[in-house]
Design an enzyme around this catalytic site. Structure first.
Site, short mmCIF file in Angstrom:
data_model
loop_
_atom_site.label_atom_id
_atom_site.label_comp_id
_atom_site.label_asym_id
_atom_site.label_seq_id
_atom_site.Cartn_x
_atom_site.Cartn_y
_atom_site.Cartn_z
N TYR A 120 46.19 48.12 40.72
CA TYR A 120 45.79 46.73 40.44
C TYR A 120 44.68 46.29 41.38
CZ TYR A 120 45.77 41.70 41.06
OH TYR A 120 45.36 40.41 41.22
N LYS A 162 40.76 45.29 40.57
CA LYS A 162 40.20 43.96 40.85
C LYS A 162 38.94 44.08 41.72
CE LYS A 162 41.37 40.27 40.19
NZ LYS A 162 40.81 39.33 39.20
N ALA A 193 43.01 38.35 34.00
CA ALA A 193 43.13 39.69 34.57
C ALA A 193 44.49 40.26 34.22
CB ALA A 193 42.98 39.64 36.09
N ASP A 234 39.42 38.56 23.30
CA ASP A 234 40.36 39.55 23.83
C ASP A 234 39.66 40.36 24.91
OD1 ASP A 234 42.07 41.71 24.28
OD2 ASP A 234 42.57 41.93 22.16
N LEU A 235 40.19 40.35 26.12
CA LEU A 235 39.58 41.10 27.21
C LEU A 235 39.42 42.58 26.90
CD1 LEU A 235 41.35 39.64 30.38
CD2 LEU A 235 39.10 39.05 29.48
N ASP A 256 43.72 38.47 46.95
CA ASP A 256 43.82 38.94 48.33
C ASP A 256 44.37 40.35 48.40
OD1 ASP A 256 46.43 38.35 47.61
OD2 ASP A 256 46.87 37.19 49.41
N GLY A 275 47.31 31.74 31.74
CA GLY A 275 47.90 32.21 32.99
C GLY A 275 48.12 31.05 33.96
#
Length: 148
Positions: free
Chosen positions: A140, A144, A76, A52-53, A118, A11
């Protein structure tokens, strides 16, 4: 002392950390889902660890393989629209996987830095205090925040 393990190395943030820390004498490792997707020589000197998440057992194996002293968790599900369309995926990748990484880091006696967003602050532009998180959040952002 083991390497710094960066999750989400493919990422934007994870990749930039690997590039920035590329000469760290402690060593670096990158957690990636599929190492065959990386271009040859993508990160010279960085140990590539597959995990793998969405599969908690693979995260535990990856942590055992890397043996890090510090984990910087950048991985994420970050695309807002797909998270809205598939809340279960957002939960699996941003909540469940974060918990598994934290447990695996603790078992390995490794420190953990969990990167947030944020987006967990519904009150607009910061700065914010940690206790200001919450409010009317997207799928999302809720995932998080729960992952923290």
């Amino acid at each position: 002392m083991g390497p710094i393990l960066v999750t989400g190395g493919t990422g934007l943030l994870g990749g930039m950390l690997l590039w920035r820390w590329r000469d760290d004498p402690q060593g670096l490792a990158a957690l990636v889902r599929d190492s065959s997707a990386l271009p040859p020589g993508a990160w010279p000197g960085v140990a590539i660890v597959e995990g793998d998440l969405a599969r908690p057992e693979s995260l535990r194996r990856a942590m055992e393989q890397a043996r890090p002293s510090l984990v910087v968790h950048c991985a994420a599900a970050t695309l807002v629209d797909p998270c809205q369309d598939d809340p279960d995926l957002a939960e699996a990748l941003n909540v469940t996987a974060s918990g598994e990484i934290a447990r695996a880091a603790r078992a390995a006696d490794a420190g953990l830095v969990h990167i947030s967003s944020d987006a967990v602050y519904a009150k607009g532009v910061g700065p914010h205090r940690e206790e200001d998180a919450g409010g009317n959040l997207s799928v999302y952002a809720r995932s998080k925040l729960r992952g923290e």
